[in-house]
Structures are given as structure tokens and as C-alpha cells.
Design an enzyme around this catalytic site. Structure first.
Site, short mmCIF file in Angstrom:
data_model
loop_
_atom_site.label_atom_id
_atom_site.label_comp_id
_atom_site.label_asym_id
_atom_site.label_seq_id
_atom_site.Cartn_x
_atom_site.Cartn_y
_atom_site.Cartn_z
N SER A 142 16.76 12.86 41.78
CA SER A 142 16.24 11.60 40.74
C SER A 142 16.44 12.95 39.99
O SER A 142 16.33 13.72 39.46
CB SER A 142 15.25 11.27 41.09
OG SER A 142 14.70 10.97 39.60
N TYR A 155 5.93 11.85 42.10
CA TYR A 155 7.35 11.52 42.28
C TYR A 155 8.29 13.00 42.39
O TYR A 155 9.36 13.29 42.79
CB TYR A 155 8.19 10.55 42.30
CG TYR A 155 8.69 10.02 41.99
CD1 TYR A 155 9.36 8.91 42.61
CD2 TYR A 155 9.78 10.07 40.59
CE1 TYR A 155 10.23 8.50 42.62
CE2 TYR A 155 11.40 10.13 41.26
CZ TYR A 155 11.64 9.06 41.87
OH TYR A 155 12.62 8.40 41.74
#
Ligand SMILES: NC(=O)c1ccc[n+]([C@@H]2O[C@H](COP(=O)([O-])OP(=O)(O)OC[C@H]3O[C@@H](n4cnc5c(N)ncnc54)[C@H](O)[C@@H]3O)[C@@H](O)[C@H]2O)c1
Length: 257
Positions: A142, A155
Site C-alpha cells: 500500500s 496497517y
């Protein structure tokens, strides 16, 4: 790598980016194993592929479990005779109320799914790919793995781990004929994002979505580039609404790094 005639496994293939990638690879002529915890979503992806004339099979698997990971990878061999492509894509975020207010079990699970399962899938796939001369592994990281991620630090840490893990395996291209790359999307219009927003609202956390979101099919298209382009290994492909950018940290030829 030519995609036609190859076989791939896509984790989290029952929704969002995984579904779009599974459908696209099948359209390009690969047979695909759709692995997911979500049986209904996984079966729906397979149906869509078969209805379009492609080859696919669903495997109910939890990517953090060693035996499940082995079974989903072996399915490519037993059903399609080979394993050439692995897309380690299943992922979750901590979600509201965020770190450290969410239960510790949740942050722990984020690291297990988003990082440990990527390491597990990669390690188990390597010998299977080497049996037919090599392959391509694409990890879904990401942009949160490349830059600080204030909204979800856990995350971001897991995805940052995926980026470094991927970059560190650049030498596999020469050693094992396996190219490992990762994809680093910005905000993609998927159930993960929409559900995350709804949950945040329930906790009174104000959030917003950009007016132009990336579509899952654009990520699938970038993944096809990573599969096809033999010059890319140990790289991250950043995908923003404004375009793509390759992060290539590979040492210069001759360097001892
Ligand atoms: N949507 C975004 O904005 C965005 C941006 C960057 C990166 N990502 C990453 O892309 C990947 C896919 O996300 P998405 O947005 O398509 O989400 P999604 O929720 O639409 O799809 C994720 C899929 O993973 C599956 N899954 C979750 N845990 C699993 C487990 N333990 N075992 C097997 N399957 C499991 C879910 O059932 C779901 O089908 C994730 O790794 C996510 O972190 C998403």
C-alpha cells in the site's frame, strides 16, 4: 512472463482488488485459484470467470494458517498442473476505534494477515514455482507502506514490512528465477474502504473519501504489468489516481549491498 497458459493463486480473490486481478488474469489466459475466507465472495469470482469463458477454482482458506496456505498453493498444481503466479493480496486494517483503542487481538491479526501471511505464501510458493522453472510473486502492500499512515499505524507497519520484504528478495530473480514485486495503491474503491468508513462513522470519527478513487481494475492492470515485465523484480509499483511510479531500490550492478 507470458500469462497465457500459466496458473496463479490470488488470495483475497473474493472481493475488491483480488477479484479484479483474478478476473483480469483469467481473461489474459491464466487458470486461477481464488483463495478467500469468504466462501460466497470467492464462489462469485469463480462464477464470473467461468461465465466469461475462463478457468478458475475456489479454495476456502485462511492465509494465516500454514496448512490452508499449503492447500491453496497445491491446488494450482493438482487442478492446473503448475504454479507460476502468486498474488499475496488478502488484507485488513485495524479499523475504528483504531490503535491502541481497538482490542489487541485485532492489531495482532492485522500483522498476521497483512505481513506474516505474505511471508508464508512466498516461502511455500517458491519451491513449487521452481519445479516449473520459476514464477512471479506480487504482494499487495500500500502507499501506507511507503509513507507514514497516521490513520492506521499498525496497517502502515505491516505494509512497510511487505515493501521491505519484497525489496529484499530482489536476488531471487537470479537465484531462483522468481520475480518478487509489490503493488502500493492509494485509495481504491473496494468494500474494505467503504466498510472502514461506515465503522469510523459509528465511532463518531470523521473521515472522507477523495472525489477520484482508483478502481480495482486499474490495480489489476498494474499487476498484469508486473507479471509481464521481466525487468521488474524487487520493486514497488505505486499507483495513484494521477498515475504510476516505480520505486526501484535495487543496488547498482557490482554493489555489495
Ligand atoms: N482498497 C484500498 O484502498 C487499498 C489500498 C492499498 C492497499 N490495499 C490492500 O489491497 C488488498 C485487498 O484489499 P481490498 O481493498 O480489495 O479489500 P476487500 O475487503 O475488498 O478484499 C479483501 C479480501 O481478503 C479476504 N481476506 C481477509 N482476511 C483473509 C484471510 N485471513 N484469509 C483469506 N482471505 C482473507 C476478505 O474476505 C476479502 O475478500 C489488501 O491487502 C489491502 O490492504 C487496499
Amino acid at each position: 512472463m507470458e500469462i497465457r497458459g500459466k496458473a496463479g493463486v490470488i488470495t483475497g480473490g473474493g472481493s475488491g482488488i483480488g477479484r479484479a486481478t483474478a478476473e483480469r488474469l483469467a481473461r489474459e489466459g491464466a487458470a486461477v485459484v481464488v483463495a478467500d475466507l469468504d466462501q460466497a465472495g470467492g464462489n462469485e469470482t469463480v462464477k464470473r470467470i467461468e461465465d466469461a469463458g475462463g478457468k478458475a477454482v475456489f479454495v476456502h482458506a485462511d492465509v494465516v494458517k500454514i496448512e490452508d496456505a499449503r492447500r491453496m498453493l497445491n491446488t494450482a498444481i493438482t487442478k492446473f498442473g503448475r504454479l507460476d503466479i502468486l498474488h499475496n493480496n488478502a488484507g485488513i486494517g485495524v479499523g475504528a476505534p483504531g490503535f491502541p483503542d481497538a482490542p489487541p487481538e485485532r492489531w495482532h491479526l492485522v500483522v498476521e494477515i497483512d505481513l506474516q501471511a505474505v511471508i508464508l505464501g512466498t516461502g511455500l510458493a517458491a519451491p513449487l514455482m521452481q519445479k516449473n522453472g520459476g514464477g512471479v510473486i506480487i504482494n499487495t502492500a500500500s502507499m501506507a507502506g511507503l509513507y507514514p499512515h497516521r490513520q492506521d499505524a499498525v496497517y502502515g507497519a505491516a505494509k512497510g514490512g511487505v515493501v521491505n520484504f519484497t525489496h529484499s528478495l530482489a536476488s531471487w530473480e537470479a537465484e531462483r528465477k522468481i520475480r518478487v514485486n509489490c503493488i502500493c495503491p492509494g485509495i481504491v474503491d473496494t468494500p474494505l474502504v467503504r466498510k472502514g468508513l461506515e465503522q469510523a462513522e459509528k465511532f463518531g470519527i470523521k473521515s472522507w473519501l477523495p472525489s477520484k478513487m482508483i478502481q480495482p481494475e486499474e490495480i489489476a492492470d498494474a499487476i498484469v504489468t508486473l507479471v509481464r515485465d521481466d525487468s521488474l523484480f524487487g520493486c514497488s509499483l505505486e499507483v495513484r489516481p494521477t498515475g504510476r511510479h516505480i520505486v526501484d531500490p535495487r543496488p547498482a550492478p557490482g554493489s555489495r549491498r
